[in-house]
Scaffold this motif. Structure first.
Motif, mmCIF file in Angstrom:
data_model
loop_
_atom_site.group_PDB
_atom_site.id
_atom_site.type_symbol
_atom_site.label_atom_id
_atom_site.label_comp_id
_atom_site.label_asym_id
_atom_site.label_seq_id
_atom_site.Cartn_x
_atom_site.Cartn_y
_atom_site.Cartn_z
ATOM 1 N N LEU A 94 0.826 -1.208 0.000
ATOM 2 C CA LEU A 94 0.000 0.000 0.000
ATOM 3 C C LEU A 94 0.865 1.264 0.000
ATOM 4 O O LEU A 94 0.589 2.216 -0.736
ATOM 5 C CB LEU A 94 -0.940 0.000 1.204
ATOM 6 C CG LEU A 94 -1.932 1.149 1.287
ATOM 7 C CD1 LEU A 94 -2.925 1.090 0.133
ATOM 8 C CD2 LEU A 94 -2.666 1.104 2.624
ATOM 9 N N ILE A 95 1.900 1.263 0.804
ATOM 10 C CA ILE A 95 2.817 2.415 0.853
ATOM 11 C C ILE A 95 3.445 2.647 -0.513
ATOM 12 O O ILE A 95 3.523 3.783 -1.000
ATOM 13 C CB ILE A 95 3.896 2.210 1.933
ATOM 14 C CG1 ILE A 95 3.276 2.353 3.323
ATOM 15 C CG2 ILE A 95 5.064 3.182 1.751
ATOM 16 C CD1 ILE A 95 4.172 1.868 4.451
ATOM 17 N N TYR A 96 3.888 1.574 -1.144
ATOM 18 C CA TYR A 96 4.548 1.714 -2.437
ATOM 19 C C TYR A 96 3.568 2.170 -3.517
ATOM 20 O O TYR A 96 3.846 3.129 -4.240
ATOM 21 C CB TYR A 96 5.206 0.398 -2.849
ATOM 22 C CG TYR A 96 6.118 0.555 -4.033
ATOM 23 C CD1 TYR A 96 7.395 1.085 -3.882
ATOM 24 C CD2 TYR A 96 5.710 0.183 -5.306
ATOM 25 C CE1 TYR A 96 8.235 1.247 -4.969
ATOM 26 C CE2 TYR A 96 6.546 0.334 -6.396
ATOM 27 C CZ TYR A 96 7.803 0.870 -6.222
ATOM 28 O OH TYR A 96 8.635 1.039 -7.305
ATOM 29 N N VAL A 97 2.446 1.487 -3.605
ATOM 30 C CA VAL A 97 1.496 1.811 -4.671
ATOM 31 C C VAL A 97 0.929 3.219 -4.497
ATOM 32 O O VAL A 97 0.836 3.980 -5.459
ATOM 33 C CB VAL A 97 0.374 0.752 -4.753
ATOM 34 C CG1 VAL A 97 -0.728 1.192 -5.705
ATOM 35 C CG2 VAL A 97 0.946 -0.592 -5.186
ATOM 36 N N SER A 98 0.583 3.585 -3.280
ATOM 37 C CA SER A 98 0.012 4.921 -3.077
ATOM 38 C C SER A 98 1.080 6.006 -3.076
ATOM 39 O O SER A 98 0.909 7.044 -3.715
ATOM 40 C CB SER A 98 -0.814 4.968 -1.794
ATOM 41 O OG SER A 98 -0.005 4.700 -0.672
#
Length: 162
Positions: A94-98
């Motif tokens: 989630l951190i990477y994608v967002s």
């Protein structure tokens, strides 16, 4: 079998996150500062050239591939309820994608399009370069930090659960 597949995907994603962090770090640490030392017209032309080249480079494979891998890891973490450390894996993705992908799409790309004149009939307002370099670099810092965070969390997951 699943464990080795997960490990392979996570290792590949982590390498991608590390490479992306390096690209973003270079832009934040010295490329944008060097461009900003030029006059606004030269800086604009140089950044347009960089953006044009980057869209036809291995960067796009890395950008898209690492995003897809982290999205897949987050989905795996949601689906596999017995997966050890699943929430760590979910939030890493989630951190990477967002923070990397969505930040790029929502903030950096529109700034790039405006710089090239794609949304203003080719005419930039006076002083736009200053606006551009400030905001683009600010969002780039976030992309760098999120890529580094995903790399670190991926390493932590691998050391803890593999």
């Amino acid at each position: 079998m699943f464990d080795s597949l997960l490990t392979a995907i996570l290792c590949t994603a982590a390498i991608g996150a590390g490479l992306m962090a390096g690209v973003y770090f270079a832009f934040s640490a010295f490329i944008m500062r060097a461009l900003d030392s030029l006059d606004a017209g030269q800086a604009t032309d140089a950044m347009i050239a960089i953006n044009s080249v980057i869209l036809r480079s291995w960067f796009m494979v890395l950008f898209t591939g690492s995003t897809l891998l982290y999205a897949m890891l987050s989905i795996m973490a949601l689906v596999e309820v017995e997966l050890p450390g699943r929430w760590l894996l979910f939030f890493t993705g989630l951190i990477y994608v967002s923070g990397m992908f969505l930040c790029t799409v929502v903030f950096n790309v529109p700034l790039n399009e405006r710089l090239t004149g794609n949304d203003n009939d080719g005419r930039l307002p006076s002083g736009f370069w200053s606006h551009y370099v400030d905001r683009w670099t600010r969002w780039n810092h976030l992309r760098c930090i999120c890529s580094l965070a995903a790399l670190g969390l991926s390493m932590h997951y691998l050391m803890t659960y593999s």
